[in-house]
Design a protein around this motif. Structure first.
Motif, PDB file in Angstrom:
ATOM      1  N   GLY A 140      45.323  83.855 119.890  1.00 38.69           N
ATOM      2  CA  GLY A 140      45.871  84.344 119.204  1.00 38.69           C
ATOM      3  C   GLY A 140      45.238  85.566 118.037  1.00 38.69           C
ATOM      4  O   GLY A 140      44.394  85.353 118.627  1.00 38.69           O
ATOM      5  N   GLY A 141      45.666  85.934 117.284  1.00 42.28           N
ATOM      6  CA  GLY A 141      45.079  87.404 116.557  1.00 42.28           C
ATOM      7  C   GLY A 141      45.337  86.897 115.319  1.00 42.28           C
ATOM      8  O   GLY A 141      46.613  86.710 114.776  1.00 42.28           O
ATOM      9  N   LEU A 142      44.281  87.524 114.898  1.00 43.33           N
ATOM     10  CA  LEU A 142      44.068  87.500 113.166  1.00 43.33           C
ATOM     11  C   LEU A 142      43.486  88.708 112.842  1.00 43.33           C
ATOM     12  O   LEU A 142      43.571  89.773 113.411  1.00 43.33           O
ATOM     13  N   TYR A 143      44.366  89.457 111.453  1.00 42.07           N
ATOM     14  CA  TYR A 143      44.898  91.177 111.976  1.00 42.07           C
ATOM     15  C   TYR A 143      44.464  91.458 110.561  1.00 42.07           C
ATOM     16  O   TYR A 143      44.380  90.704 109.537  1.00 42.07           O
ATOM     17  N   GLU A 144      43.234  92.351 110.025  1.00 44.99           N
ATOM     18  CA  GLU A 144      43.128  93.437 109.162  1.00 44.99           C
ATOM     19  C   GLU A 144      43.786  94.377 109.217  1.00 44.99           C
ATOM     20  O   GLU A 144      43.211  95.145 110.440  1.00 44.99           O
ATOM     21  N   LYS A 156      37.586 104.997 109.124  1.00 47.67           N
ATOM     22  CA  LYS A 156      38.121 106.340 109.478  1.00 47.67           C
ATOM     23  C   LYS A 156      38.984 107.599 108.757  1.00 47.67           C
ATOM     24  O   LYS A 156      39.214 107.367 107.556  1.00 47.67           O
ATOM     25  N   ALA A 157      37.735 108.556 109.739  1.00 49.77           N
ATOM     26  CA  ALA A 157      37.884 109.597 108.644  1.00 49.77           C
ATOM     27  C   ALA A 157      38.744 110.920 108.767  1.00 49.77           C
ATOM     28  O   ALA A 157      39.441 111.798 107.918  1.00 49.77           O
ATOM     29  N   ASP A 158      39.832 110.901 110.061  1.00 49.80           N
ATOM     30  CA  ASP A 158      41.209 111.529 110.578  1.00 49.80           C
ATOM     31  C   ASP A 158      41.481 111.460 111.266  1.00 49.80           C
ATOM     32  O   ASP A 158      41.051 109.981 111.845  1.00 49.80           O
ATOM     33  N   THR A 159      42.455 112.079 111.688  1.00 47.68           N
ATOM     34  CA  THR A 159      43.794 111.204 113.058  1.00 47.68           C
ATOM     35  C   THR A 159      43.096 111.349 114.194  1.00 47.68           C
ATOM     36  O   THR A 159      43.422 110.938 115.767  1.00 47.68           O
ATOM     37  N   SER A 160      41.873 111.789 114.502  1.00 46.89           N
ATOM     38  CA  SER A 160      41.302 112.434 116.021  1.00 46.89           C
ATOM     39  C   SER A 160      41.153 110.781 116.581  1.00 46.89           C
ATOM     40  O   SER A 160      40.656 111.043 117.977  1.00 46.89           O
ATOM     41  N   VAL A 161      40.560 110.154 115.772  1.00 43.35           N
ATOM     42  CA  VAL A 161      40.158 108.625 116.264  1.00 43.35           C
ATOM     43  C   VAL A 161      42.056 106.929 116.189  1.00 43.35           C
ATOM     44  O   VAL A 161      41.757 107.230 114.698  1.00 43.35           O
ATOM     45  N   SER A 162      42.091 106.985 117.106  1.00 41.78           N
ATOM     46  CA  SER A 162      43.579 106.184 116.196  1.00 41.78           C
ATOM     47  C   SER A 162      42.127 104.391 116.234  1.00 41.78           C
ATOM     48  O   SER A 162      41.982 104.181 117.193  1.00 41.78           O
ATOM     49  N   ALA A 163      43.296 103.979 115.146  1.00 38.98           N
ATOM     50  CA  ALA A 163      42.062 103.245 114.258  1.00 38.98           C
ATOM     51  C   ALA A 163      42.940 102.803 113.563  1.00 38.98           C
ATOM     52  O   ALA A 163      43.509 103.130 112.127  1.00 38.98           O
ATOM     53  N   THR A 164      43.947 101.576 113.427  1.00 34.77           N
ATOM     54  CA  THR A 164      45.149 101.009 112.472  1.00 34.77           C
ATOM     55  C   THR A 164      44.799  99.839 112.127  1.00 34.77           C
ATOM     56  O   THR A 164      45.719  99.549 111.940  1.00 34.77           O
ATOM     57  N   ARG A 165      44.047  99.437 112.701  1.00 35.92           N
ATOM     58  CA  ARG A 165      44.212  97.206 112.634  1.00 35.92           C
ATOM     59  C   ARG A 165      42.152  97.258 113.169  1.00 35.92           C
ATOM     60  O   ARG A 165      42.111  97.927 114.099  1.00 35.92           O
ATOM     61  N   PHE A 166      42.048  96.120 112.875  1.00 35.99           N
ATOM     62  CA  PHE A 166      40.699  94.999 113.726  1.00 35.99           C
ATOM     63  C   PHE A 166      41.796  94.003 113.734  1.00 35.99           C
ATOM     64  O   PHE A 166      42.538  92.966 112.689  1.00 35.99           O
ATOM     65  N   SER A 189      37.303  91.095 120.553  1.00 34.49           N
ATOM     66  CA  SER A 189      38.045  91.547 119.263  1.00 34.49           C
ATOM     67  C   SER A 189      37.341  92.645 118.817  1.00 34.49           C
ATOM     68  O   SER A 189      35.780  92.912 118.710  1.00 34.49           O
ATOM     69  N   HIS A 190      38.086  93.444 118.384  1.00 38.30           N
ATOM     70  CA  HIS A 190      37.499  95.346 118.010  1.00 38.30           C
ATOM     71  C   HIS A 190      38.735  95.860 117.166  1.00 38.30           C
ATOM     72  O   HIS A 190      39.578  95.015 116.605  1.00 38.30           O
ATOM     73  N   ILE A 191      38.307  96.651 116.812  1.00 37.09           N
ATOM     74  CA  ILE A 191      38.652  97.939 116.600  1.00 37.09           C
ATOM     75  C   ILE A 191      39.887  98.191 117.243  1.00 37.09           C
ATOM     76  O   ILE A 191      39.698  98.491 118.633  1.00 37.09           O
ATOM     77  N   GLU A 192      41.063  98.361 116.585  1.00 32.67           N
ATOM     78  CA  GLU A 192      42.632  98.931 117.751  1.00 32.67           C
ATOM     79  C   GLU A 192      42.986  97.917 119.026  1.00 32.67           C
ATOM     80  O   GLU A 192      42.640  96.980 119.206  1.00 32.67           O
ATOM     81  N   SER A 193      42.492  98.747 120.003  1.00 32.32           N
ATOM     82  CA  SER A 193      42.464  98.447 121.369  1.00 32.32           C
ATOM     83  C   SER A 193      41.050  98.413 121.997  1.00 32.32           C
ATOM     84  O   SER A 193      41.103  97.823 123.304  1.00 32.32           O
ATOM     85  N   GLY A 194      39.952  98.810 121.405  1.00 32.24           N
ATOM     86  CA  GLY A 194      38.670  98.955 122.186  1.00 32.24           C
ATOM     87  C   GLY A 194      38.464 100.285 121.370  1.00 32.24           C
ATOM     88  O   GLY A 194      39.006 101.457 121.700  1.00 32.24           O
ATOM     89  N   LEU A 195      37.500 100.806 121.628  1.00 31.92           N
ATOM     90  CA  LEU A 195      36.884 101.890 121.125  1.00 31.92           C
ATOM     91  C   LEU A 195      36.538 102.810 122.414  1.00 31.92           C
ATOM     92  O   LEU A 195      36.259 103.551 122.444  1.00 31.92           O
ATOM     93  N   GLY A 196      35.563 101.981 123.230  1.00 32.84           N
ATOM     94  CA  GLY A 196      35.079 102.678 124.212  1.00 32.84           C
ATOM     95  C   GLY A 196      33.617 103.291 123.928  1.00 32.84           C
ATOM     96  O   GLY A 196      33.404 102.943 123.237  1.00 32.84           O
ATOM     97  N   SER A 197      33.104 103.761 125.211  1.00 35.78           N
ATOM     98  CA  SER A 197      31.858 104.076 124.767  1.00 35.78           C
ATOM     99  C   SER A 197      31.626 104.532 122.987  1.00 35.78           C
ATOM    100  O   SER A 197      31.851 105.688 122.995  1.00 35.78           O
ATOM    101  N   SER A 198      30.264 103.873 123.219  1.00 34.75           N
ATOM    102  CA  SER A 198      29.820 104.713 121.425  1.00 34.75           C
ATOM    103  C   SER A 198      28.394 104.217 121.280  1.00 34.75           C
ATOM    104  O   SER A 198      27.463 103.578 122.211  1.00 34.75           O
ATOM    105  N   THR A 199      27.631 104.428 119.595  1.00 37.99           N
ATOM    106  CA  THR A 199      26.392 104.600 119.584  1.00 37.99           C
ATOM    107  C   THR A 199      26.904 103.133 118.696  1.00 37.99           C
ATOM    108  O   THR A 199      27.367 102.876 117.486  1.00 37.99           O
ATOM    109  N   VAL A 200      25.951 102.602 119.130  1.00 32.25           N
ATOM    110  CA  VAL A 200      25.554 101.163 118.088  1.00 32.25           C
ATOM    111  C   VAL A 200      24.943 100.939 118.176  1.00 32.25           C
ATOM    112  O   VAL A 200      23.345 100.652 118.518  1.00 32.25           O
ATOM    113  N   SER A 201      23.823 100.504 117.133  1.00 33.58           N
ATOM    114  CA  SER A 201      22.648 100.240 116.459  1.00 33.58           C
ATOM    115  C   SER A 201      22.509  99.259 115.166  1.00 33.58           C
ATOM    116  O   SER A 201      23.626  98.826 114.429  1.00 33.58           O
ATOM    117  N   ILE A 202      21.766  98.515 115.456  1.00 35.66           N
ATOM    118  CA  ILE A 202      20.735  97.229 114.334  1.00 35.66           C
ATOM    119  C   ILE A 202      19.650  97.550 113.494  1.00 35.66           C
ATOM    120  O   ILE A 202      18.770  97.801 113.897  1.00 35.66           O
TER     121      ILE A 202
END
Length: 554
Positions: free
Chosen positions: A230-234, A130-140, A82-95
């Motif tokens: 199945g998939g649930l969308y935001e 999503k700050a601009d169009t540089s990243v494709s992100a239209t759904r979770f 489960s992810h944003i769009e079809s997945g973001l690729g390599s990211s910086t993740v922190s907790i």
């Protein structure tokens, strides 16, 4: 299932939560022995809410890789997370943990994505910036394992193996159609979407959509179900039949809620949910309650009380809406970001009044009674005859109800052809959609008195959207033909075949001279309506348009 239904949740079905539905408790009745906290398994951050929910987020790309409720894994189909769009690729993740809250932050280019957990809750709170169009992100998309929830609702692939349009509209063996587009509901009609089966409810409670686009009447993907899961969308932004430009900024929270089969708690619903606990988490773009304002109107006069009225606020940065009270038109819209907005009053889905309003942080902008000028509502014009009602929708026309959850070729659709006689159930006989290659040239028969036939008249045709620049050209009695009207601005994607009539409302007007009418008042006049366009293909993908109302003014 109707979008306005309050019927009990059934086993092995999916449920769309309406704005009127009252939720049951989202928290489990029995807490597990596990303690609230998080760990690192090497590949994922593992969060235990201290209730009955454990979820994992990939340290590599921010995917939600596991969602375990009461010991059962619900995440995943087709080998996908489960992810944003079809997945973001390599990211910086922190907790990090702050008291009773755990926040996981994902950074990918200019995009920021967040998951939050609260101690003792079976919920995952999600934000996306999503700050601009540089990243494709239209759904979770929350992907669920196959076999856990099965259904045959309109937006299901499961029992519809034959593809009939593009790669996303299908036909069952009985002639009924299915597509993930066929949600039935406008965004203002639901608060949550999901499934219930075997004593477990899995839901996404939508955000307030302040950074989405399309307004309160927009229809977009909500969920889909197929044999492999199945998939649930935001939906953060959706381009199908879209009337507005994309907005940017932080959207959320939207909430993944697990329950013991019941609906999610109404305390999670947009407009109700309070997240003061998130004020100090430092999420990019986050604005708490104190940084927002409210718009309130004491009433709206000049309404047609047979219709519901909605008030919308919109600018390039945000959108909001609220219902006007049926008794007097009072409305209140809270949680609004500071700024200047266009305020629009809608009769049904037809804009009948606009003004400008400014909102300040921590303040309430109070408006005196809004008076809708009589001329702003086309229903107030005196007509010789009228087909439909001016409300910005094709409601009441033939096949209109079906078209929000079926393809026009569906076996349940009445014939799209057939002529219409004024005075003989004309609205229900007139098709809600007209296409160049399907039912262009429909005829409307009507009589005029001698006085009426001696005068010129204005004919009006209101439309709610158009596909491939389809627009009406009319002729009367073969004696007069209108010019081809210019196409109004409309979305450039599919619409009429994927469950949406919501584009830009437009009224075409035609000045019909007296010489066009029958002089023998015992004879019918014949109005012919053709669809014209140089675009489109064939069949239901030929140029077409959706009808709001048609009338001949006195």
């Amino acid at each position: 299932m109707s979008g306005s239904s309050n019927r009990p949740v059934r086993r092995r079905t999916f449920v769309l939560g309406t704005a009127a539905a009252a939720g049951t408790a989202a928290l489990s009745g029995t807490a597990s022995a596990a303690a609230f906290g998080w760990s690192d398994d090497g590949s994922n951050y593992v969060v235990d809410t201290g209730a009955n929910l454990v979820f994992k987020v990939s340290k590599t790309n921010g995917d939600l890789t596991s969602l375990v409720y009461r010991g059962t894994e619900y995440q995943g189909y087709g080998g996908m997370n489960s992810h944003i769009e079809s997945g973001l690729g390599s990211s910086t993740v922190s907790i990090r943990q702050s008291g009773s809250t755990i926040l996981i932050s994902v950074a990918y280019g200019t995009l920021r994505h967040y998951y939050a957990a609260r101690s003792g809750e079976n919920n995952v709170y999600v934000w996306t910036n999503k700050a601009d169009t540089s990243v494709s992100a239209t759904r979770f998309i929350l992907r669920t394992r196959p076999g856990l929830f099965r259904n045959d609702e309109p937006d299901s692939y499961t029992y519809a193996p034959t593809t009939i349009e593009a790669s996303d509209v299908f036909r069952k063996s009985d002639g009924q159609t299915r597509s993930k587009h066929y949600s039935k509901l406008r965004v203002m009609d639901y608060n949550y979407v999901g499934w219930s089966s075997g004593g477990v409810g899995l839901w996404i409670v939508r955000s307030n959509h302040e950074k989405a686009s399309g307004g309160p009447f927009y229809r977009s993907l909500l969920r889909h179900q197929s044999a492999d899961g199945g998939g649930l969308y935001e939906i953060l932004y959706y381009g199908q039949n879209q009337t507005e430009a994309q907005r940017f900024g932080l959207q959320g929270p939207y909430v993944i809620a697990l329950t013991d089969g019941g609906a999610p708690s109404s305390s999670l619903f947009p407009g109700t949910l309070t997240t003061s606990w998130a004020d100090s988490l430092g999420m990019s773009g986050y604005v708490g309650t104190s940084g927002r304002g409210r718009v309130a109107g004491v009433g709206i006069s000049g309404r047609n009380t047979a219709h519901a009225y909605t008030v919308g606020l919109a600018n390039s940065a945000a959108q909001y809406w609220g219902s006007a009270r049926s008794s007097d038109g009072y409305f209140s819209i809270g949680g609004v970001l500071p700024g200047t907005y266009t305020l629009t009053v809608f009769k049904g889905e037809l804009a009948v009044y606009t003004t400008s309003v400014s909102v300040t942080a921590g303040g309430t902008t109070t408006l005196n009674t809004i008076a809708i000028p009589s001329s702003n509502d086309p229903s107030n014009a005196t007509a010789i005859w009228r087909i439909g009602d001016w409300n910005g929708t094709p409601s009441g026309f033939k096949n209109a109800d079906l078209m929000t959850y079926a393809h026009p070729s569906d076996v349940r659709a009445a014939s799209w052809t057939g002529n219409v006689v004024i005075g003989n159930n004309e609205t229900a006989s007139f098709p809600c959609y007209l296409w160049k290659d399907v039912n262009s040239g429909i005829l409307v028969y009507f009589r005029l008195t001698a006085a009426q036939a001696a005068a010129a008249h204005t004919l009006r045709i209101g439309v709610t959207t158009a596909y491939a620049n389809g627009r009406p050209q009319v002729s009367v009695n073969g004696a007069w033909t209108s010019a081809i009207p210019s196409p109004p601005t409309q979305p450039n994607t599919r619409s009429l075949t994927n469950g949406s009539y919501r584009g830009n409302n437009n009224t075409f007007t035609y000045s019909v001279p007296a010489s066009a009418w029958q002089t023998d008042t015992s004879q019918y006049n014949v109005l012919k309506i053709d669809v014209v366009s140089g675009s489109g293909t064939t069949g239901y993908l030929s140029a077409g348009t959706a009808i709001d109302a048609i009338d001949l003014l006195a």
